[in-house]
Design an enzyme around this catalytic site. Structure first.
Site, PDB file in Angstrom:
ATOM      1  N   THR A  81      45.191  76.945 -39.067  1.00  0.00           N
ATOM      2  CA  THR A  81      46.008  76.617 -39.837  1.00  0.00           C
ATOM      3  C   THR A  81      46.903  75.375 -39.518  1.00  0.00           C
ATOM      4  O   THR A  81      47.878  75.558 -39.032  1.00  0.00           O
ATOM      5  CB  THR A  81      46.812  77.917 -40.412  1.00  0.00           C
ATOM      6  OG1 THR A  81      46.254  79.018 -40.546  1.00  0.00           O
ATOM      7  CG2 THR A  81      47.760  77.605 -41.940  1.00  0.00           C
ATOM      8  N   LYS A 129      55.523  79.552 -40.179  1.00  0.00           N
ATOM      9  CA  LYS A 129      54.856  78.349 -40.077  1.00  0.00           C
ATOM     10  C   LYS A 129      54.137  77.759 -41.284  1.00  0.00           C
ATOM     11  O   LYS A 129      53.974  76.560 -41.717  1.00  0.00           O
ATOM     12  CB  LYS A 129      53.979  78.409 -38.899  1.00  0.00           C
ATOM     13  CG  LYS A 129      52.976  77.403 -38.816  1.00  0.00           C
ATOM     14  CD  LYS A 129      51.721  77.841 -37.591  1.00  0.00           C
ATOM     15  CE  LYS A 129      50.572  77.057 -37.859  1.00  0.00           C
ATOM     16  NZ  LYS A 129      49.526  77.422 -37.102  1.00  0.00           N
ATOM     17  N   LYS A 187      44.337  77.432 -48.339  1.00  0.00           N
ATOM     18  CA  LYS A 187      44.941  78.385 -47.405  1.00  0.00           C
ATOM     19  C   LYS A 187      46.317  78.389 -47.561  1.00  0.00           C
ATOM     20  O   LYS A 187      47.211  79.434 -47.804  1.00  0.00           O
ATOM     21  CB  LYS A 187      44.425  78.186 -45.958  1.00  0.00           C
ATOM     22  CG  LYS A 187      45.366  78.679 -44.726  1.00  0.00           C
ATOM     23  CD  LYS A 187      45.055  80.157 -44.743  1.00  0.00           C
ATOM     24  CE  LYS A 187      45.806  80.766 -43.720  1.00  0.00           C
ATOM     25  NZ  LYS A 187      45.662  82.056 -43.437  1.00  0.00           N
TER      26      LYS A 187
HETATM   27  P1  NAD Z   1      47.206  82.187 -30.473  1.00  0.00           P
HETATM   28  O1  NAD Z   1      48.322  81.627 -30.052  1.00  0.00           O
HETATM   29  O2  NAD Z   1      47.152  83.888 -30.126  1.00  0.00           O
HETATM   30  O3  NAD Z   1      45.819  81.762 -29.835  1.00  0.00           O
HETATM   31  C1  NAD Z   1      45.695  80.320 -29.696  1.00  0.00           C
HETATM   32  C2  NAD Z   1      44.954  79.981 -28.520  1.00  0.00           C
HETATM   33  O4  NAD Z   1      44.555  78.738 -28.429  1.00  0.00           O
HETATM   34  C3  NAD Z   1      45.592  80.284 -27.166  1.00  0.00           C
HETATM   35  O5  NAD Z   1      44.813  81.148 -26.361  1.00  0.00           O
HETATM   36  C4  NAD Z   1      45.949  79.201 -26.406  1.00  0.00           C
HETATM   37  O6  NAD Z   1      46.025  79.175 -25.025  1.00  0.00           O
HETATM   38  C5  NAD Z   1      44.761  78.301 -26.900  1.00  0.00           C
HETATM   39  N1  NAD Z   1      45.046  76.851 -26.776  1.00  0.00           N
HETATM   40  C6  NAD Z   1      46.121  76.012 -27.291  1.00  0.00           C
HETATM   41  N2  NAD Z   1      46.063  74.856 -27.246  1.00  0.00           N
HETATM   42  C7  NAD Z   1      44.774  74.555 -26.878  1.00  0.00           C
HETATM   43  C8  NAD Z   1      44.021  73.544 -26.265  1.00  0.00           C
HETATM   44  N3  NAD Z   1      44.679  72.311 -26.353  1.00  0.00           N
HETATM   45  N4  NAD Z   1      42.636  73.680 -26.030  1.00  0.00           N
HETATM   46  C9  NAD Z   1      42.190  74.854 -25.792  1.00  0.00           C
HETATM   47  N5  NAD Z   1      42.885  76.071 -26.140  1.00  0.00           N
HETATM   48  C10 NAD Z   1      44.179  75.990 -26.431  1.00  0.00           C
HETATM   49  O7  NAD Z   1      47.144  81.958 -31.835  1.00  0.00           O
HETATM   50  P2  NAD Z   1      46.049  82.850 -33.194  1.00  0.00           P
HETATM   51  O8  NAD Z   1      47.067  83.841 -33.689  1.00  0.00           O
HETATM   52  O9  NAD Z   1      45.159  83.095 -32.651  1.00  0.00           O
HETATM   53  O10 NAD Z   1      46.237  81.676 -33.978  1.00  0.00           O
HETATM   54  C11 NAD Z   1      45.252  80.619 -34.274  1.00  0.00           C
HETATM   55  C12 NAD Z   1      45.234  79.743 -35.453  1.00  0.00           C
HETATM   56  O11 NAD Z   1      44.838  80.505 -36.444  1.00  0.00           O
HETATM   57  C13 NAD Z   1      46.686  79.004 -35.751  1.00  0.00           C
HETATM   58  O12 NAD Z   1      46.613  77.904 -36.587  1.00  0.00           O
HETATM   59  C14 NAD Z   1      47.378  80.287 -36.753  1.00  0.00           C
HETATM   60  O13 NAD Z   1      48.151  79.956 -37.921  1.00  0.00           O
HETATM   61  C15 NAD Z   1      45.926  80.672 -37.557  1.00  0.00           C
HETATM   62  N6  NAD Z   1      45.774  82.011 -38.260  1.00  0.00           N
HETATM   63  C16 NAD Z   1      46.410  83.026 -37.434  1.00  0.00           C
HETATM   64  C17 NAD Z   1      46.244  84.312 -38.005  1.00  0.00           C
HETATM   65  C18 NAD Z   1      46.823  85.451 -37.540  1.00  0.00           C
HETATM   66  O14 NAD Z   1      47.212  86.628 -38.147  1.00  0.00           O
HETATM   67  N7  NAD Z   1      47.166  85.452 -36.202  1.00  0.00           N
HETATM   68  C19 NAD Z   1      45.657  84.431 -39.163  1.00  0.00           C
HETATM   69  C20 NAD Z   1      45.099  83.202 -39.772  1.00  0.00           C
HETATM   70  C21 NAD Z   1      45.229  82.040 -39.392  1.00  0.00           C
END
Ligand code: NAD
Length: 349
Positions: free
Chosen positions: A128, A285, A208
């Site tokens: 997102t 966010k 979204k």
């Molecule tokens: P998270 O922080 O748990 O996971 C993100 C992962 O990306 C981490 O493991 C991190 O080490 C990795 N990462 C960061 N920078 C990187 C890079 N340059 N190269 C490779 N890996 C990298 O986050 P999440 O909760 O999994 O969310 C991920 C995305 O999905 C976000 O944009 C969030 O807004 C969106 N999202 C999350 C949810 C939720 O409920 N958690 C729901 C819908 C959408």
């Protein structure tokens, strides 16, 4: 040596073979696990997280649960390694726009250096992020390697939906017919709904952000309403059941009810001290992204700035920021109005 695999003895038409997945966090680890579990015999899945421990943990977890596809799962050390295997699709699930931009810019640079006209990689970004960054990355990809594509495919359904493989994807495509069937196959491994949102790049993210703005605002209204009911001395479990069949009904008041004990069989965050779920700081966010996008779009949002103000306030407290958004009920309960009209958080010194 890493090799691009070729499907040879399939009775089906030649489908995609190689998948890549970048970002194995709370969401990505489950999404990639579903791809892994549903790999066709000749398919490969290449995974990478910026944190090598996260990559290692992912591989250990999924192969211990299902060893059958273990030789089809390959952890990568660097983004450059993707050019040696050249996946048909590379999904990204990383925190912010800056991360998406850095990952895709680096990948495009490596792919340009090792250009192979037979390979057409599509980057599928389910993070997102803000729409301008996503459009910038889309243009960068199309200008650098016109045969490649970058699609915004954000998801709803949260960690629970990712775990169960029931996510909804929002895509910048006009109709279902405009979605590459191979992409549909990939998304169906992780989710159950695919919504085409518009022809222009960024419309998936627009949908979204509009939805999550609605969620964030109704979540505040639900917390406020339950605190109002509390101030009247109502039994909150009974009130929750009343709301569930009345005009105040919403996802935030029923499916993610903030009152413990109302739906004991539903594993709701409120029944485990608001742990897990969709954490308040991620809700904040999304509100910030929605409000900023609205401003960039010259669209006045009636509840945008006020909603953002309260999520900013809530996230000043780490115990609220890191728990499910339904904890706003608890947060609002800690707010009292002083005689001078100021709102005081009794839990903050
Ligand atoms: P998270 O922080 O748990 O996971 C993100 C992962 O990306 C981490 O493991 C991190 O080490 C990795 N990462 C960061 N920078 C990187 C890079 N340059 N190269 C490779 N890996 C990298 O986050 P999440 O909760 O999994 O969310 C991920 C995305 O999905 C976000 O944009 C969030 O807004 C969106 N999202 C999350 C949810 C939720 O409920 N958690 C729901 C819908 C959408």
């Amino acid at each position: 040596m890493l090799r691009r695999s070729v499907r040879q003895f399939s009775t089906k038409p030649a489908l995609l073979t190689n998948y890549g997945f970048v970002g194995l966090g709370l969401m990505g680890q489950h999404m990639a696990r579903h791809i892994y579990n549903k790999l066709e015999p000749a398919d490969k899945l290449y995974v990478l997280d910026v944190n090598p421990q996260q990559t290692k943990k992912f591989v250990e977890n999924v192969t211990s649960q299902n060893a059958a596809n273990a030789d089809q799962l390959i952890p990568l050390d660097t983004l450059k390694d993707f050019t040696k295997v050249q996946p048909d699709f590379i999904s990204t699930m990383v925190p912010e726009g800056a991360h998406v931009k850095s990952v895709i810019t680096e990948l495009v640079g490596h792919f340009k250096e090792n250009y192979n006209p037979n390979i057409k990689t599509t980057f599928v970004d389910s993070s997102t992020i803000d729409i301008p960054t996503s459009r910038e990355v889309h243009e960068l990809v199309k200008e650098s390697i016109p045969e490649f594509d970058f699609i915004d495919a954000p998801v709803s359904g949260g960690v629970a939906g990712a775990r169960k493989g029931t996510l909804s994807f929002m895509l910048s495509r006009d109709t279902h017919a405009d979605i590459d069937p191979k992409l549909t196959i990939l998304l169906n491994k992780m989710g159950i709904n695919i919504f085409p949102c518009g022809a222009r790049h960024g419309t998936g993210l627009a949908a979204k952000l509009a939805n999550n703005y609605l969620l964030a605002i109704t979540n505040i209204a639900v917390a406020d309403s339950f605190q109002l009911a509390n101030s009247f001395g109502l039994n909150l479990q009974n009130y929750a059941k009343l709301v569930a069949v009345s005009t105040g009904k919403s996802w935030a008041s029923v499916d993610n009810c903030p009152i413990p004990g109302v739906y004991p069989d539903n594993n709701l965050p409120c029944d485990v001290n608001y742990e897990g779920g969709f954490v308040t700081k991620l809700t904040r966010k999304d509100v910030v992204l929605a409000v900023e996008s609205a401003k960039a779009n010259d669209r006045f949002l009636m509840l945008g700035d006020i909603g953002r103000y309260w999520y900013d306030k809530a996230c000043e407290r780490p115990d609220i920021a890191t728990r499910d958004l339904s904890v706003l009920f608890e947060f609002l309960g800690d707010l009292k109005q002083a005689e001078n009209g100021d709102v005081i958080d009794v839990k903050r010194k």
